[in-house]
Motif scaffolding. Structure first.
Motif, PDB file in Angstrom:
ATOM      1  N   LYS A 154       0.852  -1.181   0.000  1.00  0.00           N
ATOM      2  CA  LYS A 154       0.000   0.000   0.000  1.00  0.00           C
ATOM      3  C   LYS A 154       0.889   1.233   0.000  1.00  0.00           C
ATOM      4  O   LYS A 154       1.800   1.346   0.831  1.00  0.00           O
ATOM      5  CB  LYS A 154      -0.917   0.022   1.226  1.00  0.00           C
ATOM      6  CG  LYS A 154      -1.854   1.207   1.241  1.00  0.00           C
ATOM      7  CD  LYS A 154      -2.810   1.171   2.405  1.00  0.00           C
ATOM      8  CE  LYS A 154      -3.742   2.368   2.352  1.00  0.00           C
ATOM      9  NZ  LYS A 154      -4.689   2.386   3.442  1.00  0.00           N
ATOM     10  N   SER A 155       0.639   2.141  -0.930  1.00  0.00           N
ATOM     11  CA  SER A 155       1.455   3.350  -1.023  1.00  0.00           C
ATOM     12  C   SER A 155       0.973   4.391  -0.017  1.00  0.00           C
ATOM     13  O   SER A 155      -0.214   4.504   0.263  1.00  0.00           O
ATOM     14  CB  SER A 155       1.411   3.923  -2.443  1.00  0.00           C
ATOM     15  OG  SER A 155       0.135   4.442  -2.728  1.00  0.00           O
ATOM     16  N   SER A 156       1.929   5.162   0.503  1.00  0.00           N
ATOM     17  CA  SER A 156       1.587   6.192   1.479  1.00  0.00           C
ATOM     18  C   SER A 156       1.116   7.482   0.811  1.00  0.00           C
ATOM     19  O   SER A 156       0.500   8.313   1.458  1.00  0.00           O
ATOM     20  CB  SER A 156       2.793   6.485   2.370  1.00  0.00           C
ATOM     21  OG  SER A 156       3.863   6.994   1.582  1.00  0.00           O
ATOM     22  N   CYS A 157       1.391   7.645  -0.481  1.00  0.00           N
ATOM     23  CA  CYS A 157       1.044   8.905  -1.143  1.00  0.00           C
ATOM     24  C   CYS A 157      -0.441   8.984  -1.495  1.00  0.00           C
ATOM     25  O   CYS A 157      -1.101   9.961  -1.175  1.00  0.00           O
ATOM     26  CB  CYS A 157       1.910   9.114  -2.382  1.00  0.00           C
ATOM     27  SG  CYS A 157       1.899   7.731  -3.523  1.00  0.00           S
ATOM     28  N   CYS A 158      -0.976   7.962  -2.152  1.00  0.00           N
ATOM     29  CA  CYS A 158      -2.382   8.020  -2.579  1.00  0.00           C
ATOM     30  C   CYS A 158      -3.200   6.832  -2.076  1.00  0.00           C
ATOM     31  O   CYS A 158      -4.383   6.745  -2.349  1.00  0.00           O
ATOM     32  CB  CYS A 158      -2.475   8.105  -4.094  1.00  0.00           C
ATOM     33  SG  CYS A 158      -1.882   6.657  -4.974  1.00  0.00           S
TER      34      CYS A 158
END
Length: 120
Positions: A57-61
């Protein structure tokens, strides 16, 4: 009289995090690598696990990526602490965060993204 406490459920285990570029929004971010599985427990002790699946899971989006089982198993056994981005398959993005799912810009309480104009 004898009582047995047993249960079924789904659980998530965080494995590690790594830096990378999100394929969904193109921003540099931190990926949280984790595993989900189903389990059977008896007297609060997990006896069986099945259905292991690995994700990032990406922290940006909040984009969610599927990770191949072989690479996930290696990460679980601590044989690797890095998943190459070319093996991450984009699945979806999470709408439960405060970032635009299209470009990764912060929401800041707006109904529309101030960067790309898409509705949250």
């Amino acid at each position: 009289m004898m009582f047995f406490l047993f249960g079924f459920g789904t659980q998530q285990k965080n494995l590690f995090s790594q830096q990378g570029i999100c394929k969904h929004c193109g921003h540099m971010c931190r990926f949280e690598i984790f595993m989900t599985y189903q389990y059977f427990s008896l007297f609060f002790i997990t006896l069986f696990k099945w259905g292991k699946q690995y994700y990032a899971k990406s922290s940006c989006c909040g984009a969610i990526y599927n990770i191949p089982k072989e690479l996930g198993d290696d990460a679980l056994k601590s044989q690797t602490q890095h998943i190459p981005e070319e093996y991450m398959e984009y699945i979806s993005y999470s709408s439960d965060n405060n970032y635009c799912g299209h470009c990764g810009a912060p929401r800041n309480g707006n109904e529309y993204c101030t960067k790309c104009g898409n509705k949250f």
